[in-house]
Write an enzyme that holds these catalytic residues in place. Sequence first.
Site, PDB file in Angstrom:
ATOM      1  N   ALA A   1       0.892  -1.212  -0.056  1.00 54.53           N
ATOM      2  CA  ALA A   1      -0.006  -0.024  -0.029  1.00 54.53           C
ATOM      3  C   ALA A   1       0.858   1.167  -0.001  1.00 54.53           C
ATOM      4  N   GLY A  16       0.323  -5.062   0.642  1.00 54.79           N
ATOM      5  CA  GLY A  16      -0.561  -5.167  -0.381  1.00 54.79           C
ATOM      6  C   GLY A  16      -0.047  -5.672  -1.756  1.00 54.79           C
ATOM      7  N   GLU A  70      -0.610  -9.175  -1.365  1.00 57.21           N
ATOM      8  CA  GLU A  70      -1.858  -9.540  -1.547  1.00 57.21           C
ATOM      9  C   GLU A  70      -2.483  -9.473  -3.085  1.00 57.21           C
ATOM     10  N   GLU A  90       3.325  -5.768   7.302  1.00 62.28           N
ATOM     11  CA  GLU A  90       2.446  -4.639   7.999  1.00 62.28           C
ATOM     12  C   GLU A  90       2.641  -4.484   9.521  1.00 62.28           C
ATOM     13  N   MET A 140      36.126  -1.565  20.569  1.00 63.89           N
ATOM     14  CA  MET A 140      35.404  -1.059  19.513  1.00 63.89           C
ATOM     15  C   MET A 140      35.962  -1.399  17.949  1.00 63.89           C
ATOM     16  N   VAL A 194      41.600   4.089  19.655  1.00 61.61           N
ATOM     17  CA  VAL A 194      42.538   3.775  20.707  1.00 61.61           C
ATOM     18  C   VAL A 194      42.129   4.306  21.774  1.00 61.61           C
ATOM     19  N   GLU A 216      40.655   6.451  24.797  1.00 63.77           N
ATOM     20  CA  GLU A 216      40.080   7.654  24.855  1.00 63.77           C
ATOM     21  C   GLU A 216      40.840   8.746  25.688  1.00 63.77           C
ATOM     22  N   LYS A 229      45.398   9.737  20.938  1.00 57.40           N
ATOM     23  CA  LYS A 229      44.882   9.880  19.844  1.00 57.40           C
ATOM     24  C   LYS A 229      45.430  11.057  18.948  1.00 57.40           C
ATOM     25  N   SER A 241      34.293   8.985  21.636  1.00 54.85           N
ATOM     26  CA  SER A 241      32.836   9.320  22.459  1.00 54.85           C
ATOM     27  C   SER A 241      32.585  10.706  22.850  1.00 54.85           C
ATOM     28  N   ASN A 293      25.084  10.101  23.590  1.00 57.18           N
ATOM     29  CA  ASN A 293      25.452  10.315  25.092  1.00 57.18           C
ATOM     30  C   ASN A 293      25.149  11.235  25.833  1.00 57.18           C
TER      31      ASN A 293
HETATM   32  N1  3HC Z   1       4.693   3.749   0.283  1.00 57.90           N
HETATM   33  C1  3HC Z   1       5.166   4.583  -0.039  1.00 57.90           C
HETATM   34  N2  3HC Z   1       6.485   4.799  -0.271  1.00 57.90           N
HETATM   35  C2  3HC Z   1       7.030   4.011  -0.197  1.00 57.90           C
HETATM   36  C3  3HC Z   1       6.882   2.755   0.319  1.00 57.90           C
HETATM   37  C4  3HC Z   1       5.317   2.405   0.529  1.00 57.90           C
HETATM   38  N3  3HC Z   1       4.892   1.275   0.790  1.00 57.90           N
HETATM   39  N4  3HC Z   1       7.867   1.661   0.026  1.00 57.90           N
HETATM   40  C5  3HC Z   1       8.888   2.548   0.030  1.00 57.90           C
HETATM   41  N5  3HC Z   1       8.533   3.957  -0.308  1.00 57.90           N
HETATM   42  C6  3HC Z   1       9.446   4.811  -0.755  1.00 57.90           C
HETATM   43  C7  3HC Z   1      10.519   5.101   0.354  1.00 57.90           C
HETATM   44  O1  3HC Z   1       9.935   6.133   1.333  1.00 57.90           O
HETATM   45  C8  3HC Z   1      11.575   5.890  -0.489  1.00 57.90           C
HETATM   46  O2  3HC Z   1      11.254   6.931  -0.931  1.00 57.90           O
HETATM   47  P1  3HC Z   1      12.148   8.271  -1.210  1.00 57.90           P
HETATM   48  O3  3HC Z   1      13.144   7.768  -2.293  1.00 57.90           O
HETATM   49  O4  3HC Z   1      11.388   9.448  -1.395  1.00 57.90           O
HETATM   50  O5  3HC Z   1      13.265   8.417   0.028  1.00 57.90           O
HETATM   51  C9  3HC Z   1      11.460   5.098  -1.833  1.00 57.90           C
HETATM   52  O6  3HC Z   1      10.055   4.325  -1.740  1.00 57.90           O
HETATM   53  C10 3HC Z   1      12.513   3.700  -2.065  1.00 57.90           C
HETATM   54  O7  3HC Z   1      12.516   3.067  -0.862  1.00 57.90           O
HETATM   55  P2  3HC Z   1      13.751   2.489  -0.052  1.00 57.90           P
HETATM   56  O8  3HC Z   1      14.943   3.532  -0.086  1.00 57.90           O
HETATM   57  O9  3HC Z   1      13.141   1.701   1.019  1.00 57.90           O
HETATM   58  O10 3HC Z   1      14.037   1.481  -1.095  1.00 57.90           O
HETATM   59  P3  3HC Z   1      14.918  -0.061  -1.296  1.00 57.90           P
HETATM   60  O11 3HC Z   1      15.135  -0.400  -2.641  1.00 57.90           O
HETATM   61  O12 3HC Z   1      15.903  -0.102  -0.561  1.00 57.90           O
HETATM   62  O13 3HC Z   1      13.853  -0.964  -0.986  1.00 57.90           O
HETATM   63  C11 3HC Z   1      11.471  -2.152  -0.582  1.00 57.90           C
HETATM   64  C12 3HC Z   1      12.725  -1.476  -1.485  1.00 57.90           C
HETATM   65  C13 3HC Z   1      12.181  -3.412   0.079  1.00 57.90           C
HETATM   66  C14 3HC Z   1      10.386  -2.282  -1.289  1.00 57.90           C
HETATM   67  C15 3HC Z   1      11.440  -1.017   0.834  1.00 57.90           C
HETATM   68  O14 3HC Z   1      10.950   0.022   0.216  1.00 57.90           O
HETATM   69  C16 3HC Z   1      10.403  -1.399   1.615  1.00 57.90           C
HETATM   70  O15 3HC Z   1      10.472  -2.439   2.292  1.00 57.90           O
HETATM   71  N6  3HC Z   1       9.267  -0.925   1.527  1.00 57.90           N
HETATM   72  C17 3HC Z   1       8.050  -1.034   2.439  1.00 57.90           C
HETATM   73  C18 3HC Z   1       7.127  -2.074   2.145  1.00 57.90           C
HETATM   74  C19 3HC Z   1       6.038  -2.322   3.101  1.00 57.90           C
HETATM   75  O16 3HC Z   1       6.070  -2.029   4.277  1.00 57.90           O
HETATM   76  N7  3HC Z   1       4.828  -2.451   2.417  1.00 57.90           N
HETATM   77  C20 3HC Z   1       3.838  -2.767   3.448  1.00 57.90           C
HETATM   78  C21 3HC Z   1       2.703  -1.522   3.385  1.00 57.90           C
HETATM   79  S1  3HC Z   1       1.507  -1.604   4.167  1.00 57.90           S
HETATM   80  C22 3HC Z   1       0.379  -2.374   3.094  1.00 57.90           C
HETATM   81  O17 3HC Z   1       0.677  -2.909   2.099  1.00 57.90           O
HETATM   82  C23 3HC Z   1      -1.092  -2.492   3.918  1.00 57.90           C
HETATM   83  C24 3HC Z   1      -2.084  -3.523   2.956  1.00 57.90           C
HETATM   84  O18 3HC Z   1      -2.044  -4.812   3.478  1.00 57.90           O
HETATM   85  C25 3HC Z   1      -3.356  -2.912   2.753  1.00 57.90           C
HETATM   86  P1  NAI Z   2      39.731  -0.546  24.296  1.00 55.40           P
HETATM   87  O1  NAI Z   2      40.650  -0.279  25.488  1.00 55.40           O
HETATM   88  O2  NAI Z   2      39.065  -1.882  24.282  1.00 55.40           O
HETATM   89  O3  NAI Z   2      40.729  -0.862  22.973  1.00 55.40           O
HETATM   90  C1  NAI Z   2      41.646   0.354  22.883  1.00 55.40           C
HETATM   91  C2  NAI Z   2      42.577  -0.673  21.990  1.00 55.40           C
HETATM   92  O4  NAI Z   2      43.434   0.437  21.457  1.00 55.40           O
HETATM   93  C3  NAI Z   2      43.589  -1.293  22.864  1.00 55.40           C
HETATM   94  O5  NAI Z   2      43.478  -2.598  22.356  1.00 55.40           O
HETATM   95  C4  NAI Z   2      44.831  -0.820  22.758  1.00 55.40           C
HETATM   96  O6  NAI Z   2      45.971  -1.712  22.520  1.00 55.40           O
HETATM   97  C5  NAI Z   2      44.889  -0.038  21.304  1.00 55.40           C
HETATM   98  N1  NAI Z   2      45.829   1.063  21.328  1.00 55.40           N
HETATM   99  C6  NAI Z   2      46.210   2.116  22.193  1.00 55.40           C
HETATM  100  N2  NAI Z   2      46.869   3.122  21.699  1.00 55.40           N
HETATM  101  C7  NAI Z   2      47.423   2.649  20.307  1.00 55.40           C
HETATM  102  C8  NAI Z   2      48.193   3.256  19.427  1.00 55.40           C
HETATM  103  N3  NAI Z   2      48.804   4.123  19.703  1.00 55.40           N
HETATM  104  N4  NAI Z   2      48.276   2.323  18.280  1.00 55.40           N
HETATM  105  C9  NAI Z   2      47.478   1.275  18.066  1.00 55.40           C
HETATM  106  N5  NAI Z   2      46.561   0.832  18.972  1.00 55.40           N
HETATM  107  C10 NAI Z   2      46.485   1.535  20.231  1.00 55.40           C
HETATM  108  O7  NAI Z   2      38.925   0.609  24.173  1.00 55.40           O
HETATM  109  P2  NAI Z   2      37.514   0.895  23.325  1.00 55.40           P
HETATM  110  O8  NAI Z   2      36.409   0.323  24.276  1.00 55.40           O
HETATM  111  O9  NAI Z   2      37.516  -0.077  22.038  1.00 55.40           O
HETATM  112  O10 NAI Z   2      37.380   2.326  23.145  1.00 55.40           O
HETATM  113  C11 NAI Z   2      38.168   2.807  21.887  1.00 55.40           C
HETATM  114  C12 NAI Z   2      37.625   4.155  21.471  1.00 55.40           C
HETATM  115  O11 NAI Z   2      36.288   3.877  20.967  1.00 55.40           O
HETATM  116  C13 NAI Z   2      37.635   5.268  22.484  1.00 55.40           C
HETATM  117  O12 NAI Z   2      37.944   6.229  21.904  1.00 55.40           O
HETATM  118  C14 NAI Z   2      36.042   5.072  23.073  1.00 55.40           C
HETATM  119  O13 NAI Z   2      35.771   6.485  23.750  1.00 55.40           O
HETATM  120  C15 NAI Z   2      35.330   4.918  21.918  1.00 55.40           C
HETATM  121  N6  NAI Z   2      34.184   4.351  22.065  1.00 55.40           N
HETATM  122  C16 NAI Z   2      33.969   3.143  22.899  1.00 55.40           C
HETATM  123  C17 NAI Z   2      32.714   2.701  23.065  1.00 55.40           C
HETATM  124  C18 NAI Z   2      32.622   1.560  23.978  1.00 55.40           C
HETATM  125  O14 NAI Z   2      31.243   1.217  24.283  1.00 55.40           O
HETATM  126  N7  NAI Z   2      33.303   0.830  24.458  1.00 55.40           N
HETATM  127  C19 NAI Z   2      31.580   3.159  22.093  1.00 55.40           C
HETATM  128  C20 NAI Z   2      31.893   3.920  21.240  1.00 55.40           C
HETATM  129  C21 NAI Z   2      33.184   4.722  21.198  1.00 55.40           C
END
Ligand code: 3HC
Ligand code: NAI
Length: 650
Positions: free
Chosen positions: A62, A101, A104, A124, A300, A376, A378, A383, A405, A476
């Site tokens: 739809a 749809g 359907e 849906e 990470m 690496v 934080e 860094k 982060s 965050n």
């Molecule tokens: N209605 C209106 N617009 C839609 C749409 C829909 N059902 N499905 C996708 N679009 C639009 C998107 O918003 C997007 O618009 P934009 O280019 O302006 O941003 C464009 O179409 C392209 O969509 P995608 O970026 O998602 O394209 P992809 O190629 O990556 O994916 C798709 C294609 C798998 C078909 C995906 O769009 C999708 O999953 N669509 C939704 C399908 C859905 O949920 N259908 C059920 C609707 S409810 C229903 O049918 C009720 C019925 O039972 C009566």
């Molecule tokens: P971590 O401590 O698990 O890993 C850091 C790694 O970097 C270690 O393995 C260390 O040996 C390596 N390292 C340190 N200095 C280095 C250098 N000079 N050259 C090469 N490697 C080096 O830390 P984590 O959690 O992976 O975090 C990394 C970064 O990602 C930080 O900036 C953190 O803030 C950010 N971050 C962390 C998230 C989390 O949930 N843990 C989420 C999003 C971002």
Amino acid sequence: MPIVSIAREGDIAVVTIDNPPVNALSQALRQALLEAAETLDADPDVRAAVLLCAGRTFIAGADVTEFGKPPQPPHLPDVIARIEAAAKPWVAAIHGSALGGGLEVALGCRFRVAVADASVGLPEVTLGIVPGAGGTVRTPRLAGAVAAVELATTGKPVRAPKARDIGLVDAVVGGDLRAAAIAFAREALGKPLPGPASRRAVEVPDPAFWTGQEAAIAKRARGEIAPLKALACVRHAVEAPFDDAMAFERETFLALRGSAQAAALRHVFFAERAAPRPAHLAGVAPLPVRRAGVIGGGTMGAGIAAALRDAGLPVTLIERDEEAVARGLANVGAIFEGAVKRGRLTDAQAADRMAGISGTADHAALADVDLVIEAVFEEIGVKRAVFAQLATACRPDAVLATNTSYLDPRAIAVGLPNPGRFIGLHFFSPANIMKLLEIVPVPETAPETLATGFALARSLGKVPVQAGICEGFIGNRILKRYRAGAEALVRRGVAIAAIDAAMRDFGFAMGPFEAQDLGGLDIAFLQREGARAAGRDTPETLGDILVRAGRKGQKTGGGWYDYAPGERKPLPSVTVAELIAPAVAGGETLPRAAIADYLVAEMAAEGAAILAEGIARRPEDIDLVEIHGYGFPRWRGGPMHLRGAVGTQR
Ligand code: 3HC
Ligand code: NAI
């Protein structure tokens, strides 16, 4: 091209739908299909019709943009009934996706053929509704109740070969779809025609099947209305006559179409589709990314390397020394082994993922990468030193990204010879799973570098959101406010467990305190200590009191809660009550809904400030951050949607 055109191949008519982008069933298309059915029935030279779609896909469903308005005739069930009742059999020829749809309409055709990589489904429920044009009624008549329940309650599509195995599709065809469908129609005309789906008999499962499904859905889709309603529709479809079941399904569909959950899920649907291609980057070409480097193989870095490998990019992983390289590679290996254990990858796929990653301590290996992501420690000094090395080791046109982060990306970029290529790419843990990617440009970041961040997100299957620079960026920063709000309630005497329960009721998998116990209280504590050391005003939190008392969460046997050894069940803690008692004034009790209202309002208030400061570009982006980075329930639409800041959707 007209929206529906009819061509002839001898006695077979080919009806082609051309309604870009996805052939959604707008009012104009429904009308044109109805007219096509009339035209073909009136043409004595036509013996069968093939229904084909132009463009990237069969009918995607739809037209969701019409859902905010009253339904306009002709209604889809009537169009499908007309096709099903046509004097000449229709053959749906499916490529891309036949969804909602779209499926359907195909079920109303007498036959369905599909190319092997096509998929069909009833998504849906992901929009907070149930099928509204016979999806729950015809599917069980072709594929049985069990398959119908799976399709309608999960919303997950299935590929053509599976659809053929369950009886939803008659044939999977190769080569040219149009020619194959015409050949299929000719062959079918030589045999007795099967009855239409609406007239087929259906087996009725015993009552235990339905109660089992109800329990499973209530657990899986806690808080969501549509999946249980879809189950009720399928049950009605197999237990009641066809017409009654159609009426029941339509009534359920129309009621849900106007529901708050459906509005929220539509909001997220459009926000997600707009996110990867922001308007301000229209026409800006991203730089090609063929090889990537990751600095740091910890939590990470390993996750980011895995995500890049999942997208097929060769990865060079840099660590401090050979020992750390081995540890980093082992971290990545453990991620793929976990995926094999969970059945998400085969052994061969995991081996291929690892074969595409090389680890080294030598920066010379980065000479030819197009993008490097630093993950690496934080610490600003560490860094900066890393980026100084990257500036000489990498090509001048390579994109250099930080995963920080909380640090200010501008401070990390200081002294870089080509800051136009610098950007923040903030992944969420586990980086190969979590969908959110915050993209943080510095003032010097060139548009094509920014566009490269978005293109990378698309290739990794992530949801990208652009964020401005502030402490914690979007996600965050809101998390901090959320936790502060939760602590404020505790200070007023509200029980810790009551707050967690309220947020679980709201739809989060965990409440704010349970989540901190799982992730550890020390990371945020250290960050606050850092801010204090830097002279920034950072009031003492209740979390600080707990960490100072050695309570860092589950890993230390206790945080906000106590834990029995080896157990994960949070137990209210007398020690915590004593530790925080001096900060608690009063013994307030609040209903759970009021607690959730308050905390979501806090998140939305921080979101509003973030918008006003230009840190986020659109309120929708804030909702995507919360849903894809922090477990905000999708069916609530996000804090900004709930607050009404987004306005009416399309
Ligand atoms: N209605 C209106 N617009 C839609 C749409 C829909 N059902 N499905 C996708 N679009 C639009 C998107 O918003 C997007 O618009 P934009 O280019 O302006 O941003 C464009 O179409 C392209 O969509 P995608 O970026 O998602 O394209 P992809 O190629 O990556 O994916 C798709 C294609 C798998 C078909 C995906 O769009 C999708 O999953 N669509 C939704 C399908 C859905 O949920 N259908 C059920 C609707 S409810 C229903 O049918 C009720 C019925 O039972 C009566
Ligand atoms: P971590 O401590 O698990 O890993 C850091 C790694 O970097 C270690 O393995 C260390 O040996 C390596 N390292 C340190 N200095 C280095 C250098 N000079 N050259 C090469 N490697 C080096 O830390 P984590 O959690 O992976 O975090 C990394 C970064 O990602 C930080 O900036 C953190 O803030 C950010 N971050 C962390 C998230 C989390 O949930 N843990 C989420 C999003 C971002």
